[in-house]
Design a protein around this motif. Structure first.
Motif, PDB file in Angstrom:
ATOM      1  N   ILE A 281     -73.948 123.606  27.869  1.00 10.17           N
ATOM      2  CA  ILE A 281     -73.713 122.375  27.264  1.00 10.17           C
ATOM      3  C   ILE A 281     -71.880 122.090  27.785  1.00 10.17           C
TER       4      ILE A 281
ATOM      5  N   ARG B 232     -70.700 118.984  30.085  1.00 13.81           N
ATOM      6  CA  ARG B 232     -69.652 118.353  29.813  1.00 13.81           C
ATOM      7  C   ARG B 232     -68.647 118.118  31.135  1.00 13.81           C
TER       8      ARG B 232
ATOM      9  N   GLY C 289     -80.754 114.501  36.627  1.00 16.62           N
ATOM     10  CA  GLY C 289     -80.640 113.454  35.532  1.00 16.62           C
ATOM     11  C   GLY C 289     -79.829 112.216  36.084  1.00 16.62           C
TER      12      GLY C 289
ATOM     13  N   PRO D  97     -76.849 111.375  31.428  1.00 18.50           N
ATOM     14  CA  PRO D  97     -77.535 111.638  30.247  1.00 18.50           C
ATOM     15  C   PRO D  97     -77.766 113.374  29.741  1.00 18.50           C
ATOM     16  N   VAL D  98     -76.795 113.522  28.687  1.00 19.80           N
ATOM     17  CA  VAL D  98     -76.851 114.854  28.157  1.00 19.80           C
ATOM     18  C   VAL D  98     -77.268 114.788  26.779  1.00 19.80           C
ATOM     19  N   ASP D  99     -78.373 115.408  26.359  1.00 21.07           N
ATOM     20  CA  ASP D  99     -78.870 115.294  24.963  1.00 21.07           C
ATOM     21  C   ASP D  99     -78.418 116.925  24.356  1.00 21.07           C
ATOM     22  N   GLU D 100     -77.160 116.808  23.743  1.00 13.63           N
ATOM     23  CA  GLU D 100     -76.490 118.215  23.325  1.00 13.63           C
ATOM     24  C   GLU D 100     -77.564 118.548  22.144  1.00 13.63           C
ATOM     25  N   ALA D 101     -77.719 117.751  21.257  1.00  6.42           N
ATOM     26  CA  ALA D 101     -78.627 117.911  20.175  1.00  6.42           C
ATOM     27  C   ALA D 101     -79.866 118.543  20.481  1.00  6.42           C
ATOM     28  N   GLY D 102     -80.424 118.063  21.378  1.00  4.25           N
ATOM     29  CA  GLY D 102     -81.867 118.266  21.997  1.00  4.25           C
ATOM     30  C   GLY D 102     -81.934 119.655  22.673  1.00  4.25           C
ATOM     31  N   LEU D 103     -80.767 120.146  23.319  1.00  2.96           N
ATOM     32  CA  LEU D 103     -80.571 121.324  23.939  1.00  2.96           C
ATOM     33  C   LEU D 103     -80.570 122.309  22.970  1.00  2.96           C
ATOM     34  N   ARG D 104     -79.840 122.241  21.905  1.00  5.68           N
ATOM     35  CA  ARG D 104     -79.497 123.136  20.844  1.00  5.68           C
ATOM     36  C   ARG D 104     -80.900 123.313  20.133  1.00  5.68           C
TER      37      ARG D 104
END
Length: 252
Positions: free
Chosen positions: A55, A59, A100, A137-144
């Motif tokens: 992550i 960023r 992405g 497009p970065v889905d930090e919550a999805g990665l976690r």
């Protein structure tokens, strides 16, 4: 999928939507995810073991995103010598970044990113990926969430030929065979589809002989095996095929 499931195997790992659904639905499952692209496998393994570093690296690239930065990552950072100097999380972030933000191909398919020879250039010297999005497009919550799922389940993620998966396959394990994904990952060389078709038929036949519950989206390359029959036709018109073992499991 069957109401109870001990084992799950996937020989052509990429986005892993089916694997994620299985892991979410079956806490007891033992999963083996096999990728043919070492870069994809590295991304999954980094998510599993070091998601926070991934992550942070995402960023970092997102803050620098521009057409020139994109071209630099494509042409320089993933070239083998340069890539070797990066950490696994940094390499994974650059691969995810290119996937992405690249422009889809003429058919709308996911762009193909290579990490061998000169990254971003195919055998004909044409760019494999081109700049396509102004945002990352970065889905930090999805990665976690995915990292927790992979950490809480018994999941092995490895790069190896699909047939080597058969040695770990047990009776009634669910095997997901996505022929379209396999086709996308195969070489574009002349005759590649013919070879892939024979390999997929052999893979399906061997899995069926072991008593595995084979599930596959309908595709000419797997339909030709004769081992699978329709088990579902969902509302999105994706027909699903299954082996006799899967059909029995669904009737229990």
């Amino acid at each position: 999928m069957p109401p109870s499931l001990d084992g799950y195997a996937e020989p052509f790992l990429d986005g892993g939507a089916t694997a994620i659904a299985v892991l979410a639905e079956h806490p007891e499952v033992t999963a083996t995810l096999v990728g043919q692209n070492p870069a994809v496998v590295e991304v999954w393994r980094v998510v599993q073991s070091d998601v926070e570093s991934l992550i942070r690296s995402l960023r970092w690239v997102a803050e620098r995103h521009s057409p020139a930065f994109f071209a630099g990552v494509r042409d320089r950072d993933l070239e083998p010598v340069a890539a070797a100097a990066l950490s696994p999380a940094e390499r994974a972030a650059r691969y995810v970044y290119l996937r992405g933000t690249a422009r889809p191909d003429a058919r709308g398919d996911q762009p193909r990113v290579v990490t061998s020879a000169v990254a971003g250039v195919d055998g004909a010297g044409d760019p494999v990926v081109e700049y396509g999005r102004d945002t990352v497009p970065v889905d930090e919550a999805g990665l976690r969430m995915l990292a927790r799922l992979l950490g809480e389940r018994d999941v092995t993620i490895v790069a190896k030929p699909p047939f080597e998966l058969l040695g770990d396959l047990r009776e009634d394990d669910l095997l997901w065979v996505d022929a379209a994904q396999a086709q996308a990952q195969a070489s574009a060389a002349a005759g590649a589809d013919g070879r892939l078709g024979r390999e997929l038929r052999s893979l399906v036949g061997s899995a069926v002989a072991r008593g595995a519950a084979v599930l596959a989206p309908a595709h000419p390359l797997v339909e030709a095996s004769g081992e699978l029959a329709v088990v579902a036709q969902p509302a999105d018109d994706v027909t699903l095929l299954g082996s006799a073992a899967l059909r029995r499991a669904l009737q229990r």
